[in-house]
Design an enzyme around this catalytic site. Structure first.
Site, PDB file in Angstrom:
ATOM      1  N   HIS A 141       1.836  -4.972   7.530  1.00 32.74           N
ATOM      2  CA  HIS A 141       1.568  -4.167   8.727  1.00 32.74           C
ATOM      3  C   HIS A 141       2.146  -4.920   9.924  1.00 32.74           C
ATOM      4  CE1 HIS A 141      -0.190  -1.934  11.946  1.00 32.74           C
ATOM      5  NE2 HIS A 141      -0.779  -3.011  12.396  1.00 32.74           N
ATOM      6  N   ASP A 170       0.202   3.277   9.774  1.00 33.28           N
ATOM      7  CA  ASP A 170       1.655   3.363   9.628  1.00 33.28           C
ATOM      8  C   ASP A 170       2.022   4.563   8.743  1.00 33.28           C
ATOM      9  OD1 ASP A 170       1.948   0.737  10.963  1.00 33.28           O
ATOM     10  OD2 ASP A 170       0.972   0.019   9.147  1.00 33.28           O
TER      11      ASP A 170
END
Ligand code: NAX
Length: 328
Positions: free
Chosen positions: A187, A159
């Site tokens: 996440h 990410d």
């Protein structure tokens, strides 16, 4: 030269495993002076496929690869492990409730935590990649009471890297100009990629963008939903980029962050920034000599506060759910 470092990889026959193992063996995980021994863990049905990958690894004649062993038993796979990359997990399939998903993953990460507790090396470092990564890391950690909790981490580096790439593209600058990017929280689609503390060529990134609408309606959702966009385009989930992020995560943990920069890691919260202690949440961290520290003293405005609180609330819910299921 050093003696070999034992790297245990679970889900070794999967698509991330295939992209990951060759880079570990070629020295990208721990550096060009560190030989590695691979210990691959798979379920019995996938051992043959792992053996095929091992044949290919042999065929590369990597100078740093000191051996490959394949197991279908977690206790054996983690025996003597210095680094554990926990990639194999039970994905959510159609119609699966969250409770079923957490329970199925409890059946994987509880025995792996126990195996780590029983036999891993004293310096063991764990990265959980398999989803739901943060909560899977929490389950494993809960079953390894003799291992310091901070050795259990979850991957938000993909990410983080996605956010750097999106920001660099928006501003037309090289990715190397972007520093101090932070992914906060889980996440998952609730994650918060934070530009308010990031820098572009030394300048505040949110100011350099100067476009709150882009930040809210474009940047944040694009980063948070990138996994789904990859599946849509590729017909399969992120694999090489996920493997690359796993390499980055461990490499940074072991070798340190650069002066004037930090990274994002899912780590057990110490209560910093109002994140409840114990949950595994992503924070801005600096690393040095194989240890990490949460970056302290960042000012969190109302916009960031609301987003951090939302992603942390999801992690608290997941923790309560696995507690309710008796998994931690
Ligand atoms: P694959 O389905 O290709 O591979 C998973 C492998 O794990 C399979 O070979 C399976 O046999 C093995 N496995 C299952 N249970 C196991 C067990 N108990 N012990 C050992 N091995 C076991 O999935 P892949 O695309 O490689 O993705 C792996 C995981 O990474 C998934 O959970 C996925 O959701 C997760 N991801 C996490 C990301 C992150 O940023 N944290 C991004 C990429 C990826 O989506």
């Amino acid at each position: 030269t050093q003696s070999p470092v034992n790297v245990t990889v679970t889900g070794a026959a999967g698509q991330i495993g295939y992209a990951l193992l060759f880079r570990i063996a070629s020295g990208h995980l721990l550096g060009p002076d560190t030989p590695v021994k691979l210990r691959l863990l798979e379920i019995p049905q996938a051992v043959k496929a792992a053996e095929g990958t091992a044949m290919e690894l042999d065929d590369c004649a990597f100078p740093l690869l000191a051996g490959i062993d394949i197991f279908d038993d977690a206790k054996q796979a983690f025996d003597g492990a210095n680094v554990g990359l926990l990639v194999g997990a039970r994905p959510r399939t159609k119609g699966m409730e969250r409770g079923d998903l957490l329970e199925a993953n409890g059946g994987i990460f509880k025995p792996q935590g126990e195996a780590i507790n029983a036999g891993a090396a004293d310096d063991i470092k764990i990265l959980v990649v398999g989803n739901p990564a943060n909560t899977n890391a929490l389950i494993a950690q809960a079953h390894a009471p003799d291992v310091p909790a901070e050795r259990f981490t979850a991957m938000t580096r993909l990410d983080h890297n996605r956010a750097i790439s999106q920001l660099a593209a928006k501003l037309g600058v090289p990715v190397t100009e972007i520093k101090k990017l932070t992914i906060w929280g889980n996440h998952s689609a609730t994650q918060y990629p934070d530009l308010f503390h990031a820098e572009v060529g030394g300048r505040n990134a949110a100011e350099a963008v100067g476009d709150q609408a882009w930040l809210e309606n474009d940047f944040i959702p694009t980063v948070a939903k990138r996994g789904a966009a990859i599946i849509e385009a590729r017909g399969a989930s992120s694999a090489a980029s996920a493997a690359n992020a796993a390499i980055d995560h461990v490499h940074t943990w072991v070798n340190g962050t650069a002066e004037g920069d930090w990274t994002s890691m899912g780590i057990p919260s110490d209560g910093s920034y109002g994140v409840p202690e114990g949950i595994i949440s992503s924070f801005p961290v600096t690393t040095k000599d194989g240890a990490y520290e949460i970056v302290q003293g960042l000012e969190i405005d109302d916009f960031s506060r609301a987003r951090i609180d939302a992603t942390v609330a999801e992690l608290v819910e997941e923790r309560d759910a696995v507690k309710g299921l008796g998994l931690i």
